[in-house]
Structure formats: structure tokens, C-alpha cells
Motif scaffolding. Structure first.
Motif, PDB file in Angstrom:
ATOM      1  N   GLU A  42      13.158  -9.175  14.225  1.00 42.67           N
ATOM      2  CA  GLU A  42      11.906  -8.419  14.248  1.00 42.67           C
ATOM      3  C   GLU A  42      11.149  -8.582  15.565  1.00 42.67           C
ATOM      4  O   GLU A  42      10.483  -7.661  16.027  1.00 42.67           O
ATOM      5  CB  GLU A  42      11.002  -8.871  13.086  1.00 42.67           C
ATOM      6  CG  GLU A  42      11.529  -8.538  11.698  1.00 42.67           C
ATOM      7  CD  GLU A  42      11.543  -7.041  11.436  1.00 42.67           C
ATOM      8  OE1 GLU A  42      10.470  -6.445  11.384  1.00 42.67           O
ATOM      9  OE2 GLU A  42      12.643  -6.478  11.312  1.00 42.67           O
ATOM     10  N   LYS A  69      15.047   7.691  15.322  1.00 47.58           N
ATOM     11  CA  LYS A  69      14.883   6.454  14.550  1.00 47.58           C
ATOM     12  C   LYS A  69      14.794   5.225  15.454  1.00 47.58           C
ATOM     13  O   LYS A  69      14.187   4.222  15.086  1.00 47.58           O
ATOM     14  CB  LYS A  69      16.062   6.271  13.588  1.00 47.58           C
ATOM     15  CG  LYS A  69      16.097   7.224  12.411  1.00 47.58           C
ATOM     16  CD  LYS A  69      17.333   6.954  11.561  1.00 47.58           C
ATOM     17  CE  LYS A  69      17.416   7.899  10.359  1.00 47.58           C
ATOM     18  NZ  LYS A  69      18.650   7.654   9.560  1.00 47.58           N
ATOM     19  N   ALA A  70      15.425   5.303  16.614  1.00 49.25           N
ATOM     20  CA  ALA A  70      15.534   4.129  17.489  1.00 49.25           C
ATOM     21  C   ALA A  70      14.202   3.669  18.056  1.00 49.25           C
ATOM     22  O   ALA A  70      14.034   2.499  18.418  1.00 49.25           O
ATOM     23  CB  ALA A  70      16.512   4.425  18.631  1.00 49.25           C
ATOM     24  N   GLY A  71      13.220   4.578  18.153  1.00 48.16           N
ATOM     25  CA  GLY A  71      11.896   4.201  18.634  1.00 48.16           C
ATOM     26  C   GLY A  71      11.911   3.585  20.008  1.00 48.16           C
ATOM     27  O   GLY A  71      12.526   4.096  20.937  1.00 48.16           O
ATOM     28  N   CYS A  87      10.640   6.938  13.456  1.00 48.05           N
ATOM     29  CA  CYS A  87      10.483   5.698  14.205  1.00 48.05           C
ATOM     30  C   CYS A  87       9.733   4.655  13.369  1.00 48.05           C
ATOM     31  O   CYS A  87      10.191   3.515  13.221  1.00 48.05           O
ATOM     32  CB  CYS A  87       9.733   5.989  15.495  1.00 48.05           C
ATOM     33  SG  CYS A  87       9.245   4.540  16.427  1.00 48.05           S
ATOM     34  N   ASP A 112       8.197  -2.290  17.740  1.00 42.20           N
ATOM     35  CA  ASP A 112       9.286  -1.465  18.280  1.00 42.20           C
ATOM     36  C   ASP A 112       9.023   0.036  18.196  1.00 42.20           C
ATOM     37  O   ASP A 112       9.939   0.844  18.259  1.00 42.20           O
ATOM     38  CB  ASP A 112      10.593  -1.803  17.552  1.00 42.20           C
ATOM     39  CG  ASP A 112      11.060  -3.216  17.839  1.00 42.20           C
ATOM     40  OD1 ASP A 112      10.611  -3.782  18.841  1.00 42.20           O
ATOM     41  OD2 ASP A 112      11.856  -3.756  17.045  1.00 42.20           O
ATOM     42  N   THR A 113       7.744   0.392  18.046  1.00 39.32           N
ATOM     43  CA  THR A 113       7.386   1.818  18.010  1.00 39.32           C
ATOM     44  C   THR A 113       6.776   2.286  19.322  1.00 39.32           C
ATOM     45  O   THR A 113       6.348   3.430  19.435  1.00 39.32           O
ATOM     46  CB  THR A 113       6.379   2.091  16.871  1.00 39.32           C
ATOM     47  OG1 THR A 113       5.187   1.322  17.088  1.00 39.32           O
ATOM     48  CG2 THR A 113       6.970   1.720  15.513  1.00 39.32           C
ATOM     49  N   ASN A 117      12.679  -7.485  20.587  1.00 40.61           N
ATOM     50  CA  ASN A 117      12.299  -6.581  21.676  1.00 40.61           C
ATOM     51  C   ASN A 117      10.955  -6.953  22.295  1.00 40.61           C
ATOM     52  O   ASN A 117      10.775  -6.855  23.513  1.00 40.61           O
ATOM     53  CB  ASN A 117      12.287  -5.136  21.179  1.00 40.61           C
ATOM     54  CG  ASN A 117      13.685  -4.629  20.881  1.00 40.61           C
ATOM     55  OD1 ASN A 117      14.548  -4.595  21.744  1.00 40.61           O
ATOM     56  ND2 ASN A 117      13.933  -4.262  19.632  1.00 40.61           N
ATOM     57  N   THR A 151      13.260   0.688  20.817  1.00 38.47           N
ATOM     58  CA  THR A 151      14.297  -0.340  20.958  1.00 38.47           C
ATOM     59  C   THR A 151      15.272  -0.030  22.090  1.00 38.47           C
ATOM     60  O   THR A 151      16.098  -0.875  22.433  1.00 38.47           O
ATOM     61  CB  THR A 151      15.098  -0.504  19.652  1.00 38.47           C
ATOM     62  OG1 THR A 151      15.792   0.727  19.356  1.00 38.47           O
ATOM     63  CG2 THR A 151      14.174  -0.848  18.487  1.00 38.47           C
ATOM     64  N   ASN A 198      11.664   3.171  10.440  1.00 41.46           N
ATOM     65  CA  ASN A 198      12.862   2.395  10.742  1.00 41.46           C
ATOM     66  C   ASN A 198      12.631   1.209  11.673  1.00 41.46           C
ATOM     67  O   ASN A 198      13.556   0.419  11.901  1.00 41.46           O
ATOM     68  CB  ASN A 198      13.932   3.314  11.347  1.00 41.46           C
ATOM     69  CG  ASN A 198      14.525   4.274  10.331  1.00 41.46           C
ATOM     70  OD1 ASN A 198      15.443   3.911   9.611  1.00 41.46           O
ATOM     71  ND2 ASN A 198      13.983   5.481  10.260  1.00 41.46           N
ATOM     72  N   GLN A 199      11.417   1.089  12.208  1.00 37.52           N
ATOM     73  CA  GLN A 199      11.127  -0.001  13.136  1.00 37.52           C
ATOM     74  C   GLN A 199       9.825  -0.696  12.746  1.00 37.52           C
ATOM     75  O   GLN A 199       8.954  -0.094  12.129  1.00 37.52           O
ATOM     76  CB  GLN A 199      10.998   0.528  14.574  1.00 37.52           C
ATOM     77  CG  GLN A 199      12.155   1.371  15.056  1.00 37.52           C
ATOM     78  CD  GLN A 199      13.471   0.609  15.149  1.00 37.52           C
ATOM     79  OE1 GLN A 199      13.483  -0.620  15.237  1.00 37.52           O
ATOM     80  NE2 GLN A 199      14.588   1.326  15.115  1.00 37.52           N
ATOM     81  N   ASN A 200       9.707  -1.963  13.119  1.00 39.61           N
ATOM     82  CA  ASN A 200       8.418  -2.628  12.933  1.00 39.61           C
ATOM     83  C   ASN A 200       7.474  -2.168  14.031  1.00 39.61           C
ATOM     84  O   ASN A 200       7.887  -1.505  14.992  1.00 39.61           O
ATOM     85  CB  ASN A 200       8.581  -4.152  12.914  1.00 39.61           C
ATOM     86  CG  ASN A 200       8.936  -4.727  14.276  1.00 39.61           C
ATOM     87  OD1 ASN A 200       8.162  -4.671  15.223  1.00 39.61           O
ATOM     88  ND2 ASN A 200      10.135  -5.301  14.375  1.00 39.61           N
TER      89      ASN A 200
END
Length: 602
Positions: free
Chosen positions: A133, A555-557, A399, A407-408, A136, A559, A402-404
Motif C-alpha cells: 500500500e 485502473k493503474a492510476g 483509479c 496511488d491516485t 509508491n 502507479t 483500484n488504488q489507495n
């Protein structure tokens, strides 16, 4: 023609967004403020001076993520309240109080980043290995090590964060609260004028006398504020220069590109290639407009007029649904469900009212859905704008799911790709709905005047101007209104050449965009649209596989870097090819518009 704008209180509720999705009551808002302050105190008490092991670092960051969620929701809420009516003193007060609290918290908790940056690399690497989590976030802190300042300096800067946003606040207040535009008279008829009325309607007005008169009066009012606005801008760029120097960057540009995770080659390429290669195509388009409208000369005030002035499809908000849903359904049921909710649950502020922010934007606070600001004019072109903003909404829906929250944070170099690509998806969908040549020409010309003109010309010329400003600042100089006017005029003349007359008032265009208070943002529109153009072409050619890849990109935002995100979508932005291909594509659209015009009028 335009009517005088309503006060916000007189606007129909159905046209406004519903911020109760964030906070339904004042009690809920105050409750989150209390929780935010309590959690901040807990983090300070528990972890200050203790962040010297991997376990302590990750424990602290797990709490810090929760705090950040409160800060984002509270900050977004008060910003959205203010953005629809800058004359509302109650909301201005609420905004100021909330942001002062956030500044205080960020100051007291600045030790978190400072202590993490100061630990030995092996401790930082262990923390990275032990928490997916926080990976990144920690990698970014490691990357930022060489530009970090003494912890006490970082604390002071965080405490001053609200104050350091002062130049932007001055700009917004002058623009939205203080500028009172006069009416103007043409042919014995009186016309109302305002910022939104000019940018949303008069710039597109078919009547040349009215359009040019509106531009003249609008420019007259801007000129009255040029020194105030220039002073605010000088403070902004000087602040950026000081921070760049303090952090050891070679230039302001390098400092601002650092957070975007791209190098100067990608930045300069966008500006230099478009200024050189796109200009001939856009001059050709300008000459076509001059011919169609039988103008005595093509001036800067005429650049947004329609190719087909008698064919300007009108559309209501309700009617727009079938086009929006029809086009964006290619992204799947979940995406389509979001689009429907945007209408049904009032995610969009369509209203035109006094004091409202101009243009359009999409805010997507973590923990809530997106909120879109527009000023709907019933023009079919609004469908493209709404599709654009829904592109941001769709991006951050995927985003955020799928990310915390760490990571957005998507690089601004990439962030306009999903939105501008949606415009192309919408345009291609519209083309598929009719074989009529006149409609096809309208859609293609909308792609040029809205999608590409806005992003590849307006914002790109802003970027070319902005680069010249930073050159002056990096050399220790300063900028005043006369300097800024001169730079802007030179950029416009270089791009348009002898084909467009840069009339008095055109040089004041630098006053109209808030992007200059957001770092190197202007050039990223063309960068995003370059990616969007190439991906939209791939979707047309390959269908579902390209769509599936794109969904994974969204979805990867944050990251991935912009280069990595583009590569996932099948685009290599480390070379000139995508940009050159996009410019060639724009040229082909203009060529087809010219051909269709000859066929229709022949």
C-alpha cells in the motif's frame, strides 16, 4: 441572443450539482473536520521523532492515508462550493477556514515526509518491501531525497501553503467577483456581457459585427485589470523560482516537470513540433473560415466561428443522454452505469450564473463520486465537452476503486488523455449516426474547433508563452503586463503568420486562463490528446482488445509513469512518431472539411 446571467439562488436546482453526496448536512461536514483534527493530533503525538524503522514508517503511513482521505473530501467540498459562485461570502468564509485548518495540519505533520526522507536507504527499502500500500509513496520520497529541505523549512513551507496559493486566489477573485462587464450596443440593440457569456457564446457568434464588438468590450475590461493580474502572476512565478532554487533544481521548468515524471525532451517536443508542424494546417483552416464567412480579413476574434453558420445543431441536456450513452457504452456496463448516474444523481452543474467559474472541470474526490462543472448552452458541441469531463470521471472512478489514495496522483502529463480521447470517441460515434455530408462536416469541424483547437492550439500557445516567461524568470528577470502582452502577441503572430490578424486585445489572452497557477499544465493537454488520438485510432481498428488495454491503463492510476501508461495502451511517447501522426491526422481532417465544403457548395 444571450440574456443576463441569473444569481445563483435563482438557478433551477435540477441544473446544479448535488454536493450532499459528500456531506448531506453541516453536521456531517463538521464531524469530519473534528475527526481530521483528532487523527492529525494522534499521528503527531504517536509518531513524531519515531520514524526510524520500517515498521514505524508503515504504521504511520497507514494512519496518514486515512487522514489524507479526510483532507481531500473536506478540501474538495469547500472548493466546489466556492467554484459555482465566487460572490458568496459565506462559502468563501467556509473555504478559508477549512483550508487554514488543512494548512495547519500539513505544517504540524510535515515531519512525516521529512523523517522518512532522512532515514537510511536500507530502512526505506525495507519499508517499501513490507507494504504494498505504501510502496509508491515511499519510492517517491526516495526520489525526492536530493531535493528535500531541512525539516523545519519544510514545516514552515507547509504552514504557509494556504498563503502561497494567494496569487491564484487573487486572480480568481479579480476574474469572477470584481470584473463587471458593460453591455454593448450593435445596430441599436443592447447586448449583455460577462466572462462566461463571452467565452461560451459571443466567441462563436455568427454575426461578425456583434462578435467583434463583444471582443472589443471584453478586451477593454480585461485591460483595466492587466496590472493587477500581472502582479499576481509575477508573484506566482517568483514563488516557483524561489522554491526551485531552494530545492536545487537547475530551472523552474525542471522543478515543475519533476512531479510529472517526464523530462524536458517530452516537454519541449510538444511545443516545438506543434508550433512548426501544426501551424500550416491551422492557417489553412483559418483561410477556409474567412472564405466561407466572406470576411474582409481574418482576425483573432473570428477564429472560433463555425464552418457552417446555418447548421448549428441544438440539443437539450435530456437529449444529450442518448449520444453520451451511445458513444461511451463501448467501455462496458460499469462505465455506462457511471454515465447514467452522472445525470440521475446530479453529478453535473449545468447552470449559467453570475460568479461561477468559467470553462469546465471534473473534480473526483477520493471516497465520493466525481463532480463536473459546465455552463450548458444547448449547442451540440457541449456534448463533446461533457464527454471530455466524463472521461476524467471514468478515469478516476476506475483509479479510485483500484488504488489507495496515495496511488491516485496521476501525472498531469497523462491526466488529459482519458478526457480528450472521450471527445474523439464521441465524435466518431456521431459520424456513425448519419451519412449526411453536412452533418459529417459539422462533426469534423467540431473536432477541429473544440477538441483539437482547444487542446492543440489554445493550450499549446499558452504553453509556448509560458515557456518564454520561465526563461525570463530563470535568468533573474521579472514580468509585468507589458512584457506578458508582448510575449503573448509574438507567440500568436508566430503561429498564425499573415493569415490571421492579431488585433488589439488578442495579446491579453494570457489573462484568461487559470492554468498558469498550476505549474506546467497547459502543454499537457496536447500531450494527453496525442496519446488519446493514437489510442482512439487503435480502438477503431482493433476494437475490444484495445478497449481492454485502455481500461487497465485507467485502473493503474499513479502507479505508473506517463511513458509506462502510454506503453500499456500501445503508444510509445519516447519518440516523435505519435505526435507527428496526430498532427498529420489533424491535417487530414481539415483536408476533408475543405473537400466537403467544395462538394456541398459546388
Amino acid at each position: 441572443m444571450s440574456k443576463a446571467l441569473k444569481e445563483r439562488k435563482d438557478v433551477e436546482e435540477a441544473l446544479t450539482w448535488d454536493l450532499s453526496a459528500i456531506y448531506a448536512t453541516e453536521e456531517e461536514f463538521q464531524s469530519d473536520i473534528k475527526k481530521m483534527k483528532e487523527l492529525a493530533l494522534k499521528i503527531e503525538k504517536t509518531y513524531k521523532g519515531e520514524l526510524n524503522t520500517a515498521d514505524k514508517i508503515n504504521e504511520c503511513l497507514d494512519e496518514f492515508r486515512k487522514l489524507y482521505e479526510y483532507i481531500v473530501l473536506i478540501g474538495s467540498y469547500v472548493e466546489l462550493l466556492v467554484s459555482v459562485d465566487y460572490t458568496n461570502n459565506e462559502n468563501q468564509d467556509k473555504y478559508s477556514k477549512a483550508m487554514n485548518m488543512v494548512s495547519d495540519i500539513e505544517s504540524r505533520l510535515s515531519f512525516v515526509e521529512s523523517e522518512i526522507i532522512e532515514v537510511k536507504d536500507e530502512v526505506l527499502e525495507e519499508a517499501i518491501r513490507n507494504s504494498k500500500e505504501n510502496t509508491n509513496f515511499l519510492k517517491e520520497k526516495k526520489r525526492a531525497k536530493k531535493h528535500a529541505l531541512h525539516p523545519e523549512v519544510e514545516r514552515v513551507l507547509a504552514a504557509l501553503s494556504g498563503t502561497l496559493e494567494g496569487p491564484y486566489q487573487v486572480y480568481e477573485q479579480a476574474k469572477h467577483a470584481d470584473m463587471d462587464f458593460n453591455t454593448f450596443i450593435v445596430g441599436g440593440k443592447e447586448y449583455p456581457l460577462g466572462y462566461a457569456l463571452f467565452e461560451n457564446e459571443y466567441e462563436y457568434e455568427n454575426d461578425t459585427e456583434v462578435r467583434r464588438a463583444a471582443f472589443k468590450v471584453f478586451s477593454y475590461k480585461l485591460r483595466q485589470y492587466q496590472n493587477t493580474t500581472a502582479t499576481a502572476y509575477q508573484l506566482q512565478v517568483q514563488k516557483e523560482k524561489t522554491l526551485a532554487d531552494l530545492r536545487g533544481f537547475d530551472s523552474v521548468i525542471d522543478s515543475l516537470l519533476f512531479s510529472q515524471k517526464v523530462d524536458r525532451d517530452l516537454y519541449n517536443r510538444q511545443i516545438d513540433l506543434i508550433m512548426e508542424k501544426l501551424a500550416p494546417h491551422m492557417r489553412k483552416y483559418a483561410k477556409l473560415l474567412k472564405k466561407i464567412h466572406n470576411l474582409d480579413e481574418m482576425t483573432f476574434a473570428d477564429l472560433k466561428i463555425a464552418v457552417d453558420p446555418e447548421y448549428d445543431p441544438r440539443i437539450t441536456i435530456e437529449e444529450s443522454k442518448k449520444y453520451i450513452e451511445g458513444a461511451l457504452s463501448i467501455f462496458g456496463d460499469d462505465y455506462l452505469d457511471m454515465v447514467k448516474k452522472a445525470y440521475d444523481e446530479r453529478w453535473v452543474d449545468f447552470a449559467q450564473n453570475k460568479g461561477k467559474s468559467t470553462g469546465g472541470f471534473c473534480a473526483s474526490p477520493y471516497g465520493s463520486h466525481s463532480f463536473i462543472l459546465l455552463s450548458w448552452t444547448d449547442r451540440m458541441a457541449e456534448v463533446l465537452t461533457l464527454a471530455h469531463e466524463l472521461g476524467h470521471a471514468g478515469h478516476f472512478k476506475l483509479c479510485n476503486e483500484n488504488q489507495n489514495i496515495f496511488d491516485t496522483d496521476v501525472s498531469t502529463y497523462f491526466v488529459e488523455a482519458p478526457s480528450t480521447m472521450n471527445e474523439l470517441i464521441m465524435a466518431n460515434y456521431l459520424l456513425s449516426t448519419s451519412d449526411d455530408k453536412r452533418f459529417r462536416r459539422w462533426v469534423l469541424s467540431s473536432m477541429i474547433t473544440n477538441t483539437y483547437y482547444h487542446n492543440f492550439v489554445t493550450h499549446l500557445l499558452e504553453a509556448a508563452y509560458q515557456r518564454e516567461v520561465y526563461k525570463i524568470i530563470d535568468e533573474g528577470g521579472s514580468v509585468q503586463a507589458a512584457t506578458l502582452n508582448s510575449i503573448k502577441k509574438e507567440v500568436l503572430e508566430k503561429f498564425w503568420g499573415d493569415d490571421v490578424k492579431i488585433i488589439d486585445g488578442a495579446e491579453l489572452t494570457w489573462m484568461r486562463q487559470p492554468h498558469y497557477y498550476m505549474g506546467l499544465y497547459s502543454y499537457t493537454y496536447s500531450a494527453g490528446l496525442t496519446i488519446g488520438t493514437e489510442v482512439s485510432k487503435r480502438i477503431l481498428k482493433e476494437g475490444q482488445p484495445a478497449i481492454d488495454d485502455w481500461i487497465e491503463v485507467l485502473k493503474a492510476g499513479g502507479t505508473k509513469t506517463p511513458v509506462e501508461l502510454a506503453k500499456m495502451a500501445g503508444v510509445d511517447i519516447t519518440t516523435d512518431k505519435p505526435l507527428l501522426d496526430t498532427i498529420e491526422y489533424i491535417g487530414s481532417i481539415i483536408d476533408e472539411i475543405v473537400k466537403l465544403t467544395e462538394e456541398i457548395e459546388g
